[in-house]
Design a protein around this motif. Structure first.
Motif, short mmCIF file in Angstrom:
data_model
loop_
_atom_site.label_atom_id
_atom_site.label_comp_id
_atom_site.label_asym_id
_atom_site.label_seq_id
_atom_site.Cartn_x
_atom_site.Cartn_y
_atom_site.Cartn_z
N GLU A 1 0.93 -1.36 -0.04
CA GLU A 1 -0.01 0.17 -0.02
C GLU A 1 0.93 1.35 0.03
O GLU A 1 2.25 1.30 0.29
N ASP A 2 0.32 2.43 -0.41
CA ASP A 2 0.78 3.32 -0.41
C ASP A 2 1.26 3.73 1.02
O ASP A 2 0.50 3.38 1.98
N TRP A 3 2.37 4.65 1.42
CA TRP A 3 2.86 5.00 2.55
C TRP A 3 3.03 6.66 2.98
O TRP A 3 2.97 7.26 1.87
N SER A 4 2.83 6.92 3.97
CA SER A 4 3.18 8.29 4.27
C SER A 4 4.35 8.58 5.14
O SER A 4 4.73 8.04 5.89
N LEU A 5 5.22 9.74 4.45
CA LEU A 5 6.34 10.07 4.95
C LEU A 5 6.01 11.14 6.21
O LEU A 5 5.52 12.10 5.95
N PRO A 6 6.45 10.68 7.45
CA PRO A 6 5.80 11.44 8.68
C PRO A 6 6.49 12.81 8.62
O PRO A 6 7.60 13.06 8.18
N GLY A 7 5.84 13.66 9.54
CA GLY A 7 6.33 15.22 9.55
C GLY A 7 5.47 16.15 9.26
O GLY A 7 4.17 16.01 9.27
N ALA A 8 5.90 17.46 9.27
CA ALA A 8 4.75 18.46 9.12
C ALA A 8 5.18 19.15 7.63
O ALA A 8 6.23 19.95 7.68
N PRO A 9 4.26 19.24 6.66
CA PRO A 9 3.23 18.33 6.75
C PRO A 9 3.65 16.56 6.06
O PRO A 9 4.69 16.54 6.02
N GLU A 10 2.64 15.92 6.61
CA GLU A 10 2.71 14.48 6.10
C GLU A 10 2.74 14.31 4.49
O GLU A 10 2.01 14.97 4.06
N ILE A 11 3.59 13.44 4.07
CA ILE A 11 3.81 13.45 2.60
C ILE A 11 3.14 12.09 2.30
O ILE A 11 3.96 11.07 2.68
N SER A 12 2.17 12.07 1.35
CA SER A 12 1.81 10.70 0.63
C SER A 12 2.82 10.48 -0.24
O SER A 12 3.40 11.18 -1.26
N VAL A 13 3.30 8.94 -0.12
CA VAL A 13 4.06 8.51 -1.38
C VAL A 13 3.57 7.17 -1.85
O VAL A 13 2.89 6.37 -1.12
N ARG B 1 6.96 17.41 -10.98
CA ARG B 1 7.28 18.76 -11.26
C ARG B 1 5.91 19.41 -11.22
O ARG B 1 5.47 20.64 -11.14
N LEU B 2 4.96 18.61 -11.68
CA LEU B 2 3.53 19.08 -12.15
C LEU B 2 2.70 18.87 -11.04
O LEU B 2 1.88 19.84 -10.66
N ASP B 3 2.48 18.00 -10.30
CA ASP B 3 1.58 17.90 -9.42
C ASP B 3 2.17 17.60 -7.79
O ASP B 3 1.35 17.28 -6.70
N GLY B 4 3.51 17.35 -7.65
CA GLY B 4 4.20 17.21 -6.61
C GLY B 4 4.00 15.58 -6.04
O GLY B 4 4.35 15.39 -4.79
N ARG B 5 3.32 14.90 -6.77
CA ARG B 5 3.48 13.39 -6.44
C ARG B 5 4.70 12.89 -6.31
O ARG B 5 5.49 13.05 -7.21
N VAL B 6 4.96 12.03 -5.00
CA VAL B 6 6.07 11.37 -4.85
C VAL B 6 6.02 10.00 -5.13
O VAL B 6 4.89 9.51 -4.63
N LEU C 1 9.83 19.41 -2.76
CA LEU C 1 8.64 19.87 -2.96
C LEU C 1 8.61 21.49 -2.24
O LEU C 1 7.55 22.19 -2.86
N ALA C 2 9.60 21.77 -1.68
CA ALA C 2 9.57 23.30 -1.33
C ALA C 2 9.89 24.05 -2.55
O ALA C 2 9.40 25.38 -2.53
N GLY C 3 10.51 23.55 -3.44
CA GLY C 3 11.07 24.37 -4.69
C GLY C 3 9.85 24.43 -5.69
O GLY C 3 10.11 25.19 -6.62
N ARG C 4 8.81 23.72 -5.34
CA ARG C 4 7.57 23.73 -6.34
C ARG C 4 6.74 25.14 -6.30
O ARG C 4 6.36 25.66 -5.11
N PRO C 5 6.27 25.59 -7.28
CA PRO C 5 5.33 26.77 -7.29
C PRO C 5 4.17 26.48 -6.74
O PRO C 5 3.72 25.10 -6.74
N ALA C 6 3.64 27.40 -5.84
CA ALA C 6 2.39 27.00 -5.02
C ALA C 6 1.29 26.90 -6.24
O ALA C 6 1.30 27.46 -7.22
N GLU C 7 0.34 25.81 -5.94
CA GLU C 7 -0.82 25.90 -6.59
C GLU C 7 -1.86 26.93 -6.50
O GLU C 7 -1.85 27.65 -5.35
N ILE C 8 -2.52 26.98 -7.57
CA ILE C 8 -3.46 28.43 -7.57
C ILE C 8 -4.98 27.82 -8.17
O ILE C 8 -4.90 27.36 -8.91
N VAL C 9 -5.81 28.20 -7.13
CA VAL C 9 -7.35 27.63 -7.60
C VAL C 9 -7.74 29.19 -7.83
O VAL C 9 -7.74 29.89 -7.08
#
Length: 229
Positions: free
Chosen positions: A2-14, A31-36, A64-72
């Motif tokens: 199963e997919d796993w989460s990298l603990p921390g703040a924020p938690e990252i889905s992998v 680079r497009l959606d930050g998916r790990v 992930l920190a270097g990615r541009p923020a998403e815009i809604v």
């Protein structure tokens, strides 16, 4: 596995993926959606994969920190349409209107992303069909059909049956960029590879294609910052 989460703040889905072709473990941050994605050889045990991921936690967070923020899109925000930054404004009526430096959107704010996406797709189809028709006529090679998608890995494609596909997000880019992609895909109606002969066809259709091609390579990823759903 199963997919796993990298603990921390924020938690990252992998996302875990096993591959028969993988010879070692590898991590990729889109680079497009930050998916790990963590890719494993078939033989790699889960415990080893978790250890590898924890060792690379700092690298993942840095990417992930270097990615541009998403815009809604919201009222008062700005969105590029045909390369022009436009302000999103509330409006009466029933249709989204692109007017100068404004995008007039009727209805409540929560409906803005969906209504904008619908209007952008209509405009994208209009522009891409016009460019594709022009180039296909010049080559004397009609295409079969034209479809729009929200693709991540490519801006367009042309099948051996003459079916053209484009990303509707091209309507966010300057017009010459959209036209370059249309010329690129229509050129495949004559030459299906990317040989020098193919690029000669592209140059025949769009002699200045190098500049919009470079723009897309440099700025194309940013067109995926905008979230409409």
């Amino acid at each position: 596995m199963e997919d796993w989460s990298l603990p921390g703040a924020p938690e990252i889905s992998v996302r875990f993926r096993r591959s028969s072709r993988a010879r070692r473990m590898s991590l990729r941050v889109s680079r497009l959606d930050g998916r790990v994605t963590l890719t494993l050889p078939r033989w790699a045990p889960e415990a080893q994969a978790r250890d590898f991921l924890e060792q690379k936690a700092g690298w993942v967070r840095g990417q992930l920190a270097g990615r541009p923020a998403e815009i809604v899109p919201r009222f008062g925000g700005r969105l590029p349409v045909e390369g022009i930054e436009r302000e999103i404004c509330p409006a009466a009526g029933r249709k989204v209107v692109f007017s100068g430096g404004r995008i007039e959107v009727p209805g409540p704010e929560e409906a803005v992303p969906g209504r904008l996406a619908g209007a952008l797709k209509v405009l994208a189809r209009e522009r891409l069909a016009a460019a594709s028709n022009e180039y296909a006529a010049r080559l004397g090679r009609p295409y079969n059909r034209l479809t729009l998608r929200d693709t991540r890995s490519r801006w367009g494609s042309c099948s051996s049956a003459g079916a053209l596909m484009y990303s509707w997000r091209l309507i966010l880019a300057p017009p010459e960029v959209l036209r370059y992609v249309a010329a690129h895909e229509v050129a495949h109606l004559r030459q299906m590879d990317h040989s020098p002969a193919f690029w000669a066809v592209v140059a025949e259709l769009e002699p200045g294609y190098a500049r919009p091609r470079a723009w897309l390579r440099e700025h194309g990823t940013a067109l995926h910052r905008y979230r409409f759903a």
